[in-house]
Design a protein around this motif. Structure first.
Motif, short mmCIF file in Angstrom:
data_model
loop_
_atom_site.label_atom_id
_atom_site.label_comp_id
_atom_site.label_asym_id
_atom_site.label_seq_id
_atom_site.Cartn_x
_atom_site.Cartn_y
_atom_site.Cartn_z
N ALA A 28 0.85 -1.18 0.00
CA ALA A 28 0.00 0.00 0.00
C ALA A 28 0.88 1.23 0.00
CB ALA A 28 -0.91 0.00 1.23
N ALA A 29 0.37 2.29 -0.60
CA ALA A 29 1.16 3.51 -0.69
C ALA A 29 1.49 4.04 0.69
CB ALA A 29 0.39 4.56 -1.48
N SER A 30 2.77 4.29 0.95
CA SER A 30 3.16 4.84 2.24
C SER A 30 2.90 6.33 2.31
CB SER A 30 4.64 4.56 2.50
OG SER A 30 5.42 5.12 1.46
N THR A 31 2.82 6.96 1.15
CA THR A 31 2.39 8.35 1.07
C THR A 31 1.26 8.43 0.08
OG1 THR A 31 4.01 8.81 -0.67
CG2 THR A 31 4.69 9.26 1.59
N PRO A 32 0.36 9.39 0.24
CA PRO A 32 -0.78 9.48 -0.65
C PRO A 32 -0.35 9.64 -2.10
CG PRO A 32 -1.07 10.87 1.28
CD PRO A 32 0.35 10.40 1.28
N THR A 33 -0.95 8.87 -3.00
CA THR A 33 -0.58 8.91 -4.41
C THR A 33 -1.66 9.47 -5.29
OG1 THR A 33 -1.37 6.64 -4.68
CG2 THR A 33 0.96 6.94 -4.20
N GLY A 34 -2.84 9.68 -4.76
CA GLY A 34 -3.92 10.20 -5.59
C GLY A 34 -5.25 9.67 -5.11
N TYR A 35 -6.29 10.27 -5.57
CA TYR A 35 -7.61 9.88 -5.12
C TYR A 35 -8.47 9.49 -6.30
CZ TYR A 35 -6.94 11.68 -0.40
OH TYR A 35 -6.51 11.87 0.88
N ALA A 36 -9.28 8.46 -6.09
CA ALA A 36 -10.37 8.19 -7.00
C ALA A 36 -11.62 8.64 -6.28
CB ALA A 36 -10.46 6.70 -7.31
N GLY A 37 -12.08 9.81 -6.59
CA GLY A 37 -13.23 10.35 -5.88
C GLY A 37 -14.18 11.02 -6.84
N ASN A 64 -13.40 14.50 -14.22
CA ASN A 64 -12.62 13.26 -14.07
C ASN A 64 -13.43 11.98 -13.97
OD1 ASN A 64 -13.37 14.31 -11.45
ND2 ASN A 64 -12.02 12.81 -10.52
N TRP A 65 -14.75 12.04 -14.05
CA TRP A 65 -15.57 10.83 -14.06
C TRP A 65 -16.19 10.61 -15.44
CZ3 TRP A 65 -19.39 9.75 -9.46
CH2 TRP A 65 -18.67 9.64 -8.26
N ALA A 66 -16.28 9.33 -15.83
CA ALA A 66 -17.14 8.91 -16.94
C ALA A 66 -17.86 7.65 -16.48
CB ALA A 66 -16.33 8.63 -18.20
N GLY A 67 -19.12 7.50 -16.87
CA GLY A 67 -19.90 6.34 -16.46
C GLY A 67 -21.29 6.74 -16.01
N TYR A 68 -21.81 6.06 -15.00
CA TYR A 68 -23.18 6.31 -14.53
C TYR A 68 -23.22 6.40 -13.00
CZ TYR A 68 -25.31 5.43 -19.09
OH TYR A 68 -25.70 5.51 -20.41
N ALA A 69 -24.13 7.22 -12.51
CA ALA A 69 -24.48 7.27 -11.09
C ALA A 69 -26.00 7.25 -11.00
CB ALA A 69 -23.93 8.52 -10.42
N ILE A 70 -26.55 6.58 -10.00
CA ILE A 70 -27.99 6.63 -9.76
C ILE A 70 -28.24 7.22 -8.39
CG2 ILE A 70 -28.62 4.75 -11.31
CD1 ILE A 70 -28.81 2.90 -8.88
N THR A 210 -4.07 18.56 -4.55
CA THR A 210 -4.22 19.59 -5.57
C THR A 210 -5.54 19.38 -6.29
OG1 THR A 210 -3.34 18.42 -7.52
CG2 THR A 210 -1.73 19.33 -5.97
N SER A 211 -5.87 20.29 -7.20
CA SER A 211 -7.04 20.11 -8.06
C SER A 211 -6.61 19.66 -9.45
CB SER A 211 -7.83 21.42 -8.15
OG SER A 211 -7.02 22.46 -8.66
N ASP A 212 -5.37 19.19 -9.58
CA ASP A 212 -4.82 18.72 -10.84
C ASP A 212 -5.01 17.21 -10.95
OD1 ASP A 212 -3.56 18.79 -13.27
OD2 ASP A 212 -1.53 18.84 -12.44
N PHE A 213 -4.77 16.66 -12.16
CA PHE A 213 -5.00 15.24 -12.41
C PHE A 213 -3.81 14.61 -13.11
CE2 PHE A 213 -8.98 17.45 -12.36
CZ PHE A 213 -9.76 16.68 -11.51
N PHE A 214 -3.59 13.33 -12.84
CA PHE A 214 -2.66 12.58 -13.65
C PHE A 214 -3.22 12.49 -15.07
CE2 PHE A 214 -1.61 11.12 -9.41
CZ PHE A 214 -0.23 11.01 -9.45
N PRO A 215 -2.37 12.47 -16.09
CA PRO A 215 -2.87 12.23 -17.44
C PRO A 215 -3.64 10.92 -17.50
CG PRO A 215 -0.58 12.94 -17.49
CD PRO A 215 -0.91 12.68 -16.05
N LEU A 216 -4.62 10.85 -18.36
CA LEU A 216 -5.49 9.68 -18.44
C LEU A 216 -4.87 8.62 -19.35
CD1 LEU A 216 -8.25 8.52 -17.55
CD2 LEU A 216 -9.23 9.57 -19.60
N ALA A 217 -4.55 7.45 -18.78
CA ALA A 217 -4.01 6.36 -19.58
C ALA A 217 -5.03 5.95 -20.65
CB ALA A 217 -3.68 5.17 -18.68
N ASN A 218 -4.53 5.58 -21.81
CA ASN A 218 -5.41 5.25 -22.95
C ASN A 218 -5.88 3.81 -22.83
OD1 ASN A 218 -6.65 4.73 -25.37
ND2 ASN A 218 -5.06 5.66 -26.63
N TYR A 219 -7.13 3.63 -22.43
CA TYR A 219 -7.71 2.29 -22.27
C TYR A 219 -8.61 1.91 -23.44
CZ TYR A 219 -11.30 5.41 -20.36
OH TYR A 219 -12.20 6.44 -20.17
N GLY A 220 -8.67 2.74 -24.46
CA GLY A 220 -9.50 2.41 -25.62
C GLY A 220 -10.97 2.45 -25.30
#
Length: 279
Positions: A28-37, A64-70, A210-220
């Motif tokens: 597990a990351a010993s320091t914060p590496t990013g959030y999925a939120g 930063n989200w794509a998909g669905y929420a209900i 931060t309010s910045d993002f990692f570049p989005l990996a290309n998952y097709g």
């Protein structure tokens, strides 16, 4: 959505249980590496309403989200108790050396500031993709990687809330390698994990603090299937199975760039695709 204040990593009393024969967990990351939120970077941009199979469908955008929420239209609003989906882990290419994409199910984050979630990750480390299963209780901790997997593996994820114990159980499995983990978590004492939405998301990961993002990996083109949920009012099934559930279809974009697009749900309301567009 309001900009979220990202909090430092705190110690957790986390019980993580591995299936028999599971591979050794990744550190597990010993320091914060990013959030999925949930989307941070301003309010979701609602773009219209159209007829749906059951409850109404709302179109929205997120940075930063794509998909669905209900969400629940009941009065009082029901809260969600279970969410599930399965997918094949997409191989990714790395438009930059540190690109990242995560695929997950969970509660909250669309209308509030917590997320209880688990899924898979495709992270570029010096331009080499690394695939892992993970969980997170946002904003209490950063992404917690647990098991290494491979591109092409069959993944499933469940998040379940037990009202009797006020605990969340996050379970993620790799059917290809016959490995899995399960962790039971409690909402932090200073937070309210209201379970106001159930979510099926592909996401660009935010840089910690931060309010910045990692570049989005290309998952097709990523396919998410068997998407079902339950609430505490007795409704259950696909996201189109109840007239009391409002679906939000989320496109990942900001004012100038589309990062990913979300397709329509299948006839049974369980399956949809998210297509990568930009890093």
């Amino acid at each position: 959505m309001k900009l979220r204040r990202l909090l430092p990593l705190t110690a957790l009393a986390a019980a993580v249980v591995f299936s028999a024969g599971a591979a050794a967990p990744a550190s597990a990351a010993s320091t914060p590496t990013g959030y999925a939120g949930s989307p941070f970077g301003g309010a979701a941009q609602h773009t219209g309403r159209s007829p749906a199979v059951a409850g109404p469908l709302v179109n929205a955008t997120s940075r930063n989200w794509a998909g669905y929420a209900i969400t629940s239209l009941s009065t009082p609003a029901a809260t969600f108790t279970h969410v599930h989906a399965s997918w094949t882990q997409r191989p990714v290419t790395c438009p930059t050396s540190d690109a990242w994409a995560v695929f997950w199910v969970g509660f909250d984050g669309w209308t509030n500031g917590t997320v209880e979630q688990g899924g898979s990750s495709a992270r570029c480390v010096n331009s080499t993709p690394v695939y892992q299963l993970w969980w997170e209780m946002f904003p209490t901790n950063a992404i917690q990687p647990v098991l290494n997997i491979n591109a092409g593996d069959s993944v499933s994820a469940d998040v379940t809330y037990n009202a009797a114990t006020a605990q969340f159980t996050i379970t993620v499995a790799d059917a290809t390698q016959h490995t899995s983990f399960s962790t039971t978590q409690t909402c932090a004492a200073n937070l309210v994990c209201s379970r106001s939405s159930a979510d099926w998301i592909v996401e660009a990961v935010g840089r910690f603090g931060t309010s910045d993002f990692f570049p989005l990996a290309n998952y097709g083109r990523a396919l998410m299937g068997n998407s079902v949920a339950s609430d505490d009012a007795g409704h259950g099934g696909s996201m189109t199975s109840s007239s009391t559930w409002q679906r939000t279809k989320i496109q990942e974009q900001d004012a100038t760039t589309t990062y990913a697009t979300t397709g329509d749900t299948s006839t049974n309301g369980q399956n949809f695709a998210v297509t990568w567009a930009h890093q």
